[in-house]
Design an enzyme around this catalytic site. Structure first.
Site, mmCIF file in Angstrom:
data_model
loop_
_atom_site.group_PDB
_atom_site.id
_atom_site.type_symbol
_atom_site.label_atom_id
_atom_site.label_comp_id
_atom_site.label_asym_id
_atom_site.label_seq_id
_atom_site.Cartn_x
_atom_site.Cartn_y
_atom_site.Cartn_z
ATOM 1 N N TYR A 48 11.590 47.491 31.580
ATOM 2 C CA TYR A 48 12.642 47.526 30.558
ATOM 3 C C TYR A 48 12.025 47.723 29.177
ATOM 4 C CZ TYR A 48 16.819 45.820 28.072
ATOM 5 O OH TYR A 48 17.915 45.687 27.238
ATOM 6 N N SER B 20 16.630 47.796 21.947
ATOM 7 C CA SER B 20 16.516 46.378 22.325
ATOM 8 C C SER B 20 15.424 45.735 21.485
ATOM 9 C CB SER B 20 16.142 46.297 23.817
ATOM 10 O OG SER B 20 15.591 45.026 24.140
HETATM 11 P P1 NAP Z 1 25.983 45.450 31.274
HETATM 12 O O1 NAP Z 1 27.055 44.472 30.973
HETATM 13 O O2 NAP Z 1 25.076 45.237 32.447
HETATM 14 O O3 NAP Z 1 26.662 46.922 31.402
HETATM 15 C C1 NAP Z 1 25.847 47.980 31.769
HETATM 16 C C2 NAP Z 1 26.716 49.210 31.841
HETATM 17 O O4 NAP Z 1 25.904 50.322 32.198
HETATM 18 C C3 NAP Z 1 27.835 49.111 32.891
HETATM 19 O O5 NAP Z 1 29.004 49.725 32.399
HETATM 20 C C4 NAP Z 1 27.288 49.946 34.040
HETATM 21 O O6 NAP Z 1 28.292 50.584 34.811
HETATM 22 C C5 NAP Z 1 26.541 51.019 33.271
HETATM 23 N N1 NAP Z 1 25.543 51.696 34.104
HETATM 24 C C6 NAP Z 1 24.424 51.174 34.641
HETATM 25 N N2 NAP Z 1 23.767 52.133 35.333
HETATM 26 C C7 NAP Z 1 24.506 53.287 35.219
HETATM 27 C C8 NAP Z 1 24.360 54.620 35.701
HETATM 28 N N3 NAP Z 1 23.314 54.978 36.448
HETATM 29 N N4 NAP Z 1 25.307 55.529 35.380
HETATM 30 C C9 NAP Z 1 26.377 55.170 34.635
HETATM 31 N N5 NAP Z 1 26.581 53.927 34.146
HETATM 32 C C10 NAP Z 1 25.638 53.001 34.436
HETATM 33 O O7 NAP Z 1 25.018 45.630 30.030
HETATM 34 P P2 NAP Z 1 25.151 45.177 28.487
HETATM 35 O O8 NAP Z 1 24.587 43.824 28.321
HETATM 36 O O9 NAP Z 1 26.526 45.492 28.001
HETATM 37 O O10 NAP Z 1 24.090 46.202 27.854
HETATM 38 C C11 NAP Z 1 24.481 47.486 27.466
HETATM 39 C C12 NAP Z 1 23.253 48.131 26.845
HETATM 40 O O11 NAP Z 1 22.731 47.270 25.835
HETATM 41 C C13 NAP Z 1 22.101 48.338 27.842
HETATM 42 O O12 NAP Z 1 21.415 49.528 27.519
HETATM 43 C C14 NAP Z 1 21.183 47.133 27.571
HETATM 44 O O13 NAP Z 1 19.844 47.417 27.929
HETATM 45 C C15 NAP Z 1 21.346 47.005 26.091
HETATM 46 N N6 NAP Z 1 21.027 45.697 25.534
HETATM 47 C C16 NAP Z 1 21.644 44.577 25.998
HETATM 48 C C17 NAP Z 1 21.346 43.348 25.383
HETATM 49 C C18 NAP Z 1 21.980 42.053 25.811
HETATM 50 O O14 NAP Z 1 21.470 40.992 25.397
HETATM 51 N N7 NAP Z 1 23.034 42.078 26.604
HETATM 52 C C19 NAP Z 1 20.458 43.295 24.332
HETATM 53 C C20 NAP Z 1 19.818 44.475 23.918
HETATM 54 C C21 NAP Z 1 20.134 45.664 24.523
HETATM 55 P P3 NAP Z 1 29.024 49.826 36.031
HETATM 56 O O15 NAP Z 1 30.050 48.943 35.410
HETATM 57 O O16 NAP Z 1 29.619 50.909 36.865
HETATM 58 O O17 NAP Z 1 27.945 49.048 36.746
HETATM 59 C C1 GCO Z 2 15.593 39.646 28.738
HETATM 60 C C2 GCO Z 2 16.893 40.107 28.142
HETATM 61 C C3 GCO Z 2 16.637 41.030 26.963
HETATM 62 C C4 GCO Z 2 17.938 41.426 26.347
HETATM 63 C C5 GCO Z 2 17.762 42.383 25.231
HETATM 64 C C6 GCO Z 2 17.093 41.768 24.058
HETATM 65 O O1 GCO Z 2 15.539 39.482 29.963
HETATM 66 O O2 GCO Z 2 14.665 39.434 27.936
HETATM 67 O O3 GCO Z 2 17.704 40.740 29.109
HETATM 68 O O4 GCO Z 2 15.927 42.134 27.406
HETATM 69 O O5 GCO Z 2 18.769 42.029 27.264
HETATM 70 O O6 GCO Z 2 17.233 43.586 25.613
HETATM 71 O O7 GCO Z 2 17.195 42.677 22.977
#
Ligand code: NAP
Ligand code: GCO
Length: 267
Positions: free
Chosen positions: A161, A148
């Site tokens: 986080y 992230s």
């Molecule tokens: P999301 O839409 O909230 O999806 C999260 C996924 O993780 C869901 O499939 C959820 O399963 C699964 N999960 C959560 N806890 C779990 C557990 N204990 N065991 C198994 N599965 C679990 O998240 P996203 O935005 O796609 O993010 C995916 C990854 O990218 C995360 O690591 C997040 O920190 C990272 N990220 C996101 C962003 C952003 O801006 N969105 C940016 C940087 C990094 P369920 O469907 O069963 O709940």
């Molecule tokens: C926040 C956001 C971020 C993004 C991502 C950025 O609350 O600042 O959720 O953490 O998810 O991780 O890279």
């Protein structure tokens, strides 16, 4: 010297993408499928798995879906064994499953802090530990940790986080250091602000219909002047999962539209 574009192919490879029931994980899984990989994913409930399987099928992807809590080492070990028996040895692991809790640190309980660390940092350790022995035996492996911007920067309310994602960057470097000699590459992808359910609260329209202040803030902070979409992560993920990146190790590839390079638009 010729370059063989098949270096980007994932034909014949088995990939496990954790938490790929929607969002970033599903996009990465679908990109891997397009590159020829066999897709396995897990999530935390049967409803979520079944909805995802339907979505994958509608997109032409014949995925293998499992319910497995990535924080439970017994469940993860059993999942890896089941995939090995049903599909094949895992060649590519994407530690994507993640949660966030946006709470001011002094108001966050130790249990809430621990829950975020458990999913976002302990689970990538547990899952990587489960797949590495077979990768060593097979003579190759790819581990991609979804880090992230918070692997580099802090901000209010995301202490757990940021601590987890900062630790995940260093876990990435340590797996590289410890297992690079077995032709295992462990890299990170650091998405910027991506429009998924996880960031939906940061983009909600205000009661008066105006944009969420954070939405406008991020667009002003991003040279690309937009939020990322999950499709933006597909190409970088295929690159890091493929033979094209066999000499890339311990690296976090930021896919953030340039935020980390930019001081931000003058108000
Ligand atoms: P999301 O839409 O909230 O999806 C999260 C996924 O993780 C869901 O499939 C959820 O399963 C699964 N999960 C959560 N806890 C779990 C557990 N204990 N065991 C198994 N599965 C679990 O998240 P996203 O935005 O796609 O993010 C995916 C990854 O990218 C995360 O690591 C997040 O920190 C990272 N990220 C996101 C962003 C952003 O801006 N969105 C940016 C940087 C990094 P369920 O469907 O069963 O709940
Ligand atoms: C926040 C956001 C971020 C993004 C991502 C950025 O609350 O600042 O959720 O953490 O998810 O991780 O890279």
């Amino acid at each position: 010297m010729n370059f063989d574009m098949n270096a980007f192919s994932l034909e014949g490879k088995v990939a496990l993408i954790t938490g790929a029931s929607h969002g970033i994980g599903m996009a990465i899984a679908e990109a891997f499928a397009a590159a020829g990989a066999t897709i396995c994913f897990n999530c935390s409930s049967e409803n979520s798995r079944d909805r995802a399987l339907k979505a994958y099928k509608e997109d032409g992807v014949d995925a293998h879906g499992y319910v497995c809590d990535v924080t439970d080492e017994t469940q993860v070990q059993a999942l890896v064994k089941q995939i090995k028996e049903e599909v094949g040895v895992i060649d590519i692991l994407v530690n994507n499953a993640g949660i966030i809790k946006r709470i001011p640190m002094t108001e966050m309980t130790a249990e809430e802090f621990r829950q975020v660390i458990d999913v976002d940092l302990n689970a990538p350790f547990i899952c990587s530990k489960a797949v590495i022995p077979d990768m060593i035996e097979k003579g190759h492996g790819k581990i991609i940790n979804i880090c992230s911007m918070m692997s580099e920067l802090g901000r209010e309310t995301v202490s757990a986080y940021a601590a987890a994602k900062g630790g995940l960057k260093m876990l990435t470097r340590n797996i590289c250091s410890e297992y690079g000699k077995y032709n295992i590459q462990c890299n990170g992808i650091g998405p910027g602000y991506i429009a998924t359910s996880q960031t939906a609260p940061l983009r909600e329209r205000q009661p008066d219909g105006s944009r969420h202040p954070f939405d406008a803030f991020i667009v002003a902070k991003t040279p690309a002047e937009r939020w990322g979409v999950t499709e933006d992560l597909m190409g970088p993920a295929v690159f890091l999962a493929s033979d094209a990146s066999n000499f890339v190790n311990g690296h976090v590839l930021y896919v953030d539209g340039g935020i980390l390079a930019y001081i931000g638009k003058q108000p």
